[in-house]
Design a protein around this motif. Structure first.
Motif, short mmCIF file in Angstrom:
data_model
loop_
_atom_site.label_atom_id
_atom_site.label_comp_id
_atom_site.label_asym_id
_atom_site.label_seq_id
_atom_site.Cartn_x
_atom_site.Cartn_y
_atom_site.Cartn_z
N PHE A 52 1.53 -2.13 0.49
CA PHE A 52 1.59 -0.94 1.30
C PHE A 52 1.95 0.25 0.32
O PHE A 52 2.35 1.24 0.73
CB PHE A 52 2.10 -0.84 2.59
N THR A 53 2.26 0.00 -0.87
CA THR A 53 3.04 0.99 -1.76
C THR A 53 2.09 1.27 -2.84
O THR A 53 1.64 0.68 -3.45
CB THR A 53 4.41 0.33 -2.48
N ASP A 54 2.03 2.81 -3.01
CA ASP A 54 1.57 3.21 -4.17
C ASP A 54 2.41 3.02 -5.69
O ASP A 54 3.26 3.75 -5.69
CB ASP A 54 1.01 4.81 -3.94
N ARG A 55 1.95 2.18 -6.22
CA ARG A 55 2.79 1.83 -7.49
C ARG A 55 2.21 2.22 -8.75
O ARG A 55 2.89 1.81 -9.61
CB ARG A 55 2.91 0.02 -7.64
N THR A 56 1.45 3.28 -8.64
CA THR A 56 0.87 3.76 -9.83
C THR A 56 1.81 5.15 -10.40
O THR A 56 1.95 5.94 -9.58
CB THR A 56 -0.71 4.49 -9.72
N ILE A 57 2.14 4.98 -11.61
CA ILE A 57 2.86 6.19 -12.02
C ILE A 57 2.33 6.39 -13.72
O ILE A 57 2.47 5.66 -14.51
CB ILE A 57 4.48 5.85 -11.97
N PHE A 58 2.00 7.69 -13.94
CA PHE A 58 1.62 7.91 -15.03
C PHE A 58 0.35 7.07 -15.51
O PHE A 58 0.14 6.70 -16.65
CB PHE A 58 2.55 8.04 -16.27
N GLY A 59 -0.42 6.52 -14.58
CA GLY A 59 -1.82 5.82 -14.82
C GLY A 59 -1.22 4.43 -14.91
O GLY A 59 -2.31 3.76 -15.25
N PHE A 60 -0.08 4.02 -14.76
CA PHE A 60 0.14 2.64 -14.98
C PHE A 60 0.63 2.23 -13.64
O PHE A 60 1.56 2.71 -12.81
CB PHE A 60 1.54 2.64 -15.90
N TRP A 113 10.94 5.14 8.17
CA TRP A 113 9.88 6.40 7.80
C TRP A 113 8.74 6.09 7.13
O TRP A 113 7.69 6.79 7.43
CB TRP A 113 10.85 7.34 7.07
N ALA A 114 8.70 5.10 6.08
CA ALA A 114 7.70 4.88 5.47
C ALA A 114 6.43 4.56 6.30
O ALA A 114 5.22 4.64 6.37
CB ALA A 114 7.84 3.71 4.51
N THR A 115 6.73 3.53 7.65
CA THR A 115 5.57 2.95 8.25
C THR A 115 5.23 3.97 8.98
O THR A 115 4.12 3.96 9.36
CB THR A 115 6.30 2.00 9.19
N MET A 116 6.01 5.08 9.37
CA MET A 116 5.75 6.20 10.25
C MET A 116 4.64 7.03 9.51
O MET A 116 3.69 7.55 10.13
CB MET A 116 6.67 7.08 10.86
N VAL A 117 4.77 7.14 8.13
CA VAL A 117 3.93 7.88 7.33
C VAL A 117 2.30 7.14 7.47
O VAL A 117 1.24 7.87 7.37
CB VAL A 117 4.34 7.98 6.02
N VAL A 174 -3.27 2.72 4.12
CA VAL A 174 -2.44 3.83 3.54
C VAL A 174 -1.58 3.12 2.59
O VAL A 174 -0.76 2.37 2.96
CB VAL A 174 -2.16 4.56 4.82
N LYS A 175 -1.24 3.67 1.43
CA LYS A 175 -0.58 3.41 0.42
C LYS A 175 0.74 4.54 0.41
O LYS A 175 0.21 5.88 0.41
CB LYS A 175 -0.99 3.16 -0.80
N VAL A 176 1.89 4.22 0.65
CA VAL A 176 2.99 5.23 0.78
C VAL A 176 3.65 5.35 -0.61
O VAL A 176 3.53 4.53 -1.38
CB VAL A 176 4.22 4.91 1.72
N SER A 177 4.56 6.28 -0.78
CA SER A 177 5.26 6.48 -1.97
C SER A 177 6.07 5.68 -2.44
O SER A 177 6.94 5.16 -1.62
CB SER A 177 5.76 7.90 -2.19
N GLN A 226 -4.13 -6.43 10.19
CA GLN A 226 -3.95 -5.00 10.96
C GLN A 226 -2.42 -4.91 11.62
O GLN A 226 -2.01 -3.91 11.77
CB GLN A 226 -5.06 -4.86 11.88
N GLU A 227 -1.95 -6.03 11.99
CA GLU A 227 -0.65 -6.06 12.77
C GLU A 227 0.47 -5.71 11.89
O GLU A 227 1.61 -5.61 12.41
CB GLU A 227 -0.42 -7.34 13.63
#
Length: 478
Positions: A269-277, A333-337, A344-347, A411-412
């Motif tokens: 659930f995390t967007d792990r991309t930074i500077f294309g990596f 807070w991340a799950t609320m986002v 959805v992938k969070v920061s 989904q849960e």
């Protein structure tokens, strides 16, 4: 026992730096394996994993880490009474390595026996850890005569080795396992253990002398001290140890989500991309060690600068619970986002700040831990009470896996994760309030053991960091 005569390096016996390297590479292997374990179990069979559900993987993770914290008690006893620390380290290192390399056997060579061999590997790691972990730490203290002012500084250096290994492992072993092949990761972990073992075999005689060769039980002890009668003050102090040990379960059960639920959340659930990596999910486990190295001197110096306003140990313990709660509320807070949407992938900043708060909590709590036991326990019951502290730490690891197992799948998962983060965060906050309200009584029961006579900044920093080895649970006094 003769002390080594190989000279000093930066004012310390050269043997200290041998133990530093030995422990760094051992922790490199362990934390590398731990970074991969849950991800390996939940990976699909097509991707080389076992295809377990997150709940199944986290339950096993809890049982495994519980065993890891129990076996050093037995390993320390065997070394103290029969085989000596040095021999225990060598035997433990060999068994450790066999465990990692067993996990590293390709599944294509184990048709029909994959899970059996996997469990054999984990069992070998648990046994090796039991013989190795407690004993390498105890050798550090034996390098110095009683009252040597360099001793605390030595443990500061030693525990930096622990954190260096814990930092490097997830970003090397974890990345290799996740992005190339799971088994290569486990093999690299085993290679790290072999390096530490080789250092001991090649240089221990030269730099450690005969330290740790003879079991400590065979040395002359002060019988009068060990036979001293138990007083009412001793009973009060033992009550503090038991109460704090029970409260510590809440902290470590939350903290240990790092290797379980947090890692799954990072992966799914995390967007792990930074500077294309793309950052490997396991790499986030390096954050704790990195923050420890950065923040430990700062936190220790803050306590000193507060002078007479420095919080008592129970109040620091309560503060640790607040930081733990903040970390979980960040994840809530991340799950609320996400809003319940598994797509959805969070920061990744959510995980970064969660690890930051949890590390601050650890820095408030770890200097209490086993240091508290050694200061408060009557001499004749020190080992028993140390074992009880380990028992509660082990139970907290099992509880961590049990809590994480409720995340479910599909989904849960987001909603379940939110409930877990809210529940653990709330429990930590309530526990912190209870400890804060009880702090006065707990300090009273310590009967002066709290101590306020060290106000030298350098000495205080060394004292604080020396008992903060991530949360290794191994005291230099053991």
């Amino acid at each position: 026992m003769t002390t080594p005569t190989a000279g000093t390096f930066f004012g310390h016996p050269k043997g200290l730096f041998l133990l530093f390297g030995t422990e760094m590479w051992e922790r490199f292997g362990y934390y590398g394996m731990r970074a991969l374990l849950v991800l390996y179990l939940v990976a699909s069979v097509q991707d080389g994993g076992f295809g377990w559900t997150p709940g199944e993987a986290l339950s096993l993770y809890g049982t495994f880490t519980m065993a890891v914290y129990l076996t050093p008690v037995l390993g320390g006893w065997l070394a103290d009474n029969f085989i000596g620390q040095r021999k225990a380290i060598i035997i433990g290192g060999i068994i450790f390595s066999l465990g990692y390399f067993t996990l590293g056997i390709p599944k294509s060579m184990l048709v029909g026996m994959e899970e059996t061999v996997f469990y054999i590997g984990l069992t070998l790691i648990v046994i090796g850890n039991g013989l190795f972990k407690a004993n390498v730490s105890s050798l550090v203290g034996d390098l110095y005569e009683e009252g040597d002012h360099r001793r605390d500084g030595a443990f500061t250096i030693f525990y930096m080795g622990i954190n260096l290994g814990a930092f490097l492992a997830p970003i090397t072993v974890g990345v290799l396992g996740e992005q190339v092949n799971w088994h290569y990761g486990f093999i690299l972990a085993g290679c790290g253990m072999l390096i530490g073992l080789t250092l001991q075999l090649l240089f221990a005689r030269k730099y450690l002398g005969d330290i740790g060769v003879v079991p400590s039980a065979k040395r002359i002890t002060d019988g009068q001290k060990t036979q001293a009668p138990i007083t009412s003050q001793d009973i009060d102090r033992m009550k503090v140890i038991l109460i704090m040990s029970m409260f510590s379960v809440i902290f470590w059960a939350g903290f240990e989500q790092a290797g379980g639920l947090f890692t799954i959340y990072a992966s799914d659930f995390t967007d792990r991309t930074i500077f294309g990596f793309e950052v490997a999910a396991s790499s986030f486990q390096s954050l704790n060690a990195m923050f420890i190295i950065m923040l430990a001197p700062i936190v220790a110096s803050i306590w000193v600068k507060m002078g007479s306003n420095e919080p008592t140990s129970p109040k620091k313990f309560a503060l640790a619970m607040v930081f733990l709660a903040l970390g979980f509320f960040v994840m809530l807070w991340a799950t609320m986002v996400q809003g319940g949407d598994v797509t959805v992938k969070v920061s990744m900043l959510f995980l970064v700040f969660a690890y930051l708060f949890h590390t601050l909590g650890e820095l408030c709590l770890s200097p209490i831990g086993l240091s508290m036991v050694t200061k408060l326990a009557p001499l004749k019951f020190t080992s028993v009470l140390m074992g009880i502290w380990f028992l509660f730490t082990a139970l907290s690891n099992k509880l961590a896996g049990f809590i994480g197992s409720f995340v479910g799948e599909g989904q849960e998962m987001v909603d379940n994760a939110a409930n877990i983060f809210m529940g653990v965060g709330s429990a930590a906050l309530i526990t912190g309030v209870i400890i804060f309200m009880s702090a006065g009584k707990l300090v009273q029961w310590m009967h002066g053991a709290e101590g306020v006579d060290s106000h030298n900044l350098e000495d205080k920093i060394e004292e604080e960091i020396a008992v903060t080895g991530t949360h290794e649970g191994i005291s230099e006094k053991q």
